[in-house]
Scaffold this active site. Structure first.
Site, PDB file in Angstrom:
ATOM      1  N   LYS A   1     -11.349  27.160 -67.731  1.00  0.00           N
ATOM      2  CA  LYS A   1     -12.145  26.614 -66.168  1.00  0.00           C
ATOM      3  C   LYS A   1     -12.584  25.490 -66.300  1.00  0.00           C
ATOM      4  O   LYS A   1     -12.937  24.813 -65.028  1.00  0.00           O
ATOM      5  CB  LYS A   1     -13.787  27.618 -65.933  1.00  0.00           C
ATOM      6  CG  LYS A   1     -13.378  29.376 -65.761  1.00  0.00           C
ATOM      7  CD  LYS A   1     -14.562  29.673 -66.224  1.00  0.00           C
ATOM      8  CE  LYS A   1     -14.227  31.028 -65.930  1.00  0.00           C
ATOM      9  NZ  LYS A   1     -15.291  32.235 -65.597  1.00  0.00           N
TER      10      LYS A   1
ATOM     11  N   LYS B   1      -1.513  38.717 -63.296  1.00  0.00           N
ATOM     12  CA  LYS B   1      -2.725  39.122 -63.262  1.00  0.00           C
ATOM     13  C   LYS B   1      -3.240  39.366 -61.497  1.00  0.00           C
ATOM     14  O   LYS B   1      -3.047  38.773 -61.341  1.00  0.00           O
ATOM     15  CB  LYS B   1      -4.536  39.601 -63.867  1.00  0.00           C
ATOM     16  CG  LYS B   1      -4.222  39.202 -65.126  1.00  0.00           C
ATOM     17  CD  LYS B   1      -5.375  39.053 -66.101  1.00  0.00           C
ATOM     18  CE  LYS B   1      -6.558  39.837 -65.283  1.00  0.00           C
ATOM     19  NZ  LYS B   1      -7.562  39.932 -65.999  1.00  0.00           N
TER      20      LYS B   1
ATOM     21  N   LYS C   1      -8.226  37.928 -57.036  1.00  0.00           N
ATOM     22  CA  LYS C   1      -9.014  37.119 -55.618  1.00  0.00           C
ATOM     23  C   LYS C   1      -8.277  35.372 -55.617  1.00  0.00           C
ATOM     24  O   LYS C   1      -8.300  35.517 -54.068  1.00  0.00           O
ATOM     25  CB  LYS C   1     -10.290  37.546 -55.727  1.00  0.00           C
ATOM     26  CG  LYS C   1     -10.836  36.171 -56.508  1.00  0.00           C
ATOM     27  CD  LYS C   1     -12.560  36.666 -56.411  1.00  0.00           C
ATOM     28  CE  LYS C   1     -12.868  35.061 -57.310  1.00  0.00           C
ATOM     29  NZ  LYS C   1     -12.725  33.897 -56.431  1.00  0.00           N
TER      30      LYS C   1
END
Length: 346
Positions: A115, A207, A210
Site C-alpha cells: 500500500k 481479482k 472496486k
C-alpha cells in the site's frame, strides 16, 4: 489452560462499491457464522483513514457497508453491528499494543509494503501501525475466531503474537488479578472455503476490484437485474465449450471464474456444475448464470438501496450496536488497565 467463550469478530473497510467478490469472499460467511457463534461485525472506519478520505464519501460508505450487512442477512438484534470509531476502546487498546508489538514484526507486514509503494517515507504512521489496531479490534472483545482470507492471514498471525507477548509480559499480574495463565486468547482463523476468490469479469487473472476502471469488470451489490445480466453476458470467455471435469479449466481462467461464481451462488461445487453443463457453449451457460445471479443478488441490491435511503435507521442500528460493543470493550479495557498497572476510576 484458560477458557474463553466462543466469539467471532470481523471487520469490513468502508471503501465503497461493494461487489460480488466481497459478498462471496466475506459477507456470506458472516451470515452463516451467526448460527454457530456470538458474532461482532464492525465497519472499520478508523482503518479507512490510514489513507486520505473525503469525509462526506466516508460517511456514505459506512452506511453502505452497514446496509450490505443487513441486506445480506446479518441480524443486528441477535448479533452486534457497529462502526469502529464509536467505541473508543479500540484506540485505547491499540496504544497498549503499540507498546507490546515489535518494530521488526511490523516491518515484515507485506500489506504495508504494497500500500505504501515506493514512497514509504511519505506513508502515514497509521498505515504502518494498522496491524496493531487490527489486533486491538479483535482482542478488545477477546474474540476466539476470525474469518480470514489469504490477504489477512499475516495480520491474524501478528494478532496472535501480540496476545502471546502480552500474556507473557504480564503473566504475574494476570495471575494476580485472577485471570489464570492467559488474559487474551490466541485467536484462531476460520479459513474461507473454496470458490471465494472472485476474479474480474474482464480478466480472469486479476481479482474483482472496486478500483478497476471498467464497471463491467465487477458485479456491484447495488446493481439491478438488467445490469447484472448485461455484465455476465459481456464477461470475457473463450471459444471452447465447457469441459466435463475441473482439470479442463486449468488454462482457462475466465471459464474457471464463471464456473466458480455459479458454484458459489448455487452452494455447490464446480465439479457438480460441470456435470450439468459439460459440452455446453458459453451462451447457454451464461443465460443460466444470469438467472441464478439475478435471483440471488437482485433482492440484496433492492434491499441495500432501500436501507441506504433511510440513513436514520442505519445510524440507529450502528448506535445500538456500539452501545452493546462498548460494554464488552470497556470491561476488557478496565481489566487491561489493572493488569498493566494504570490507575482508573472505580
Amino acid at each position: 489452560m484458560a477458557m474463553f467463550s466462543q466469539r467471532v469478530f470481523s471487520g469490513v473497510q468502508p471503501t465503497g462499491n461493494l461487489h460480488l467478490g466481497n459478498y462471496l469472499g466475506a459477507i456470506t460467511r458472516f451470515v452463516s457464522l451467526q448460527d454457530q457463534f456470538d458474532c461482532i461485525y464492525c465497519v472499520v472506519d478508523m482503518h479507512a483513514i490510514t489513507v486520505a478520505q473525503d469525509p462526506a464519501e466516508l460517511t456514505r460508505h459506512i452506511r453502505e457497508v452497514t446496509a450490505a450487512f443487513l441486506a445480506c442477512g446479518i441480524d443486528p438484534k441477535r448479533h452486534i453491528v457497529f462502526n469502529q470509531s464509536q467505541v473508543s476502546e479500540h484506540a485505547e487498546l491499540a496504544w497498549v499494543f503499540n507498546c507490546v508489538a515489535r518494530i521488526g514484526w511490523l516491518n515484515r507486514m507485506t500489506q504495508f509494503k504494497e500500500k505504501a509503494g515506493k514512497d514509504r517515507e511519505n506513508a502515514s504512521l497509521g498505515l504502518y501501525a494498522y496491524p496493531s489496531l487490527m489486533a486491538a479490534d479483535i482482542l478488545v472483545y477477546r474474540a476466539t475466531h476470525v474469518p480470514v482470507g489469504e490477504d489477512q492471514k499475516q495480520h491474524l498471525e501478528l494478532t496472535r503474537d501480540v496476545a502471546q507477548k502480552f500474556n507473557n509480559d504480564f503473566a504475574t499480574s494476570i495471575a494476580a488479578h485472577g485471570f489464570g495463565e492467559a488474559f487474551f486468547p490466541l485467536t484462531e482463523p476460520l479459513i474461507q472455503g473454496p470458490a471465494t476468490r472472485v476474479m474480474s469479469l474482464r480478466d480472469g487473472s486479476k481479482k474483482m476490484s472496486k478500483s478497476d476502471p471498467s464497471d463491467y469488470s465487477r458485479i456491484n451489490l447495488t446493481d439491478g437485474p438488467d445490469a447484472i445480466a448485461q455484465k455476465i453476458r459481456r464477461a470475457k470467455t473463450d471459444a471452447e465449450p465447457l469441459p466435463g471435469e475441473e482439470a479442463g479449466l486449468a488454462a482457462r481462467p475466465e471459464a474457471d471464474n464463471l464456473l466458480g461464481i455459479y458454484a458459489a451462488l448455487a452452494g455447490t461445487t464446480k465439479g457438480a456444475v460441470l456435470e450439468d453443463f459439460a459440452g455446453a457453449q458459453f451462451s447457454a451457460f451464461k443465460s443460466a448464470l444470469v438467472d441464478l445471479a439475478v435471483a440471488k443478488l437482485g433482492p440484496i441490491g433492492s434491499e441495500m438501496q432501500r436501507l441506504v435511503g433511510d440513513p436514520a435507521y442505519i445510524d440507529q442500528v450502528l448506535a445500538d450496536g456500539a452501545d452493546r460493543a462498548r460494554l464488552i470493550a470497556r470491561s476488557t479495557m478496565d481489566d487491561v488497565k489493572d493488569i498493566v498497572g494504570f490507575i482508573r476510576k472505580r
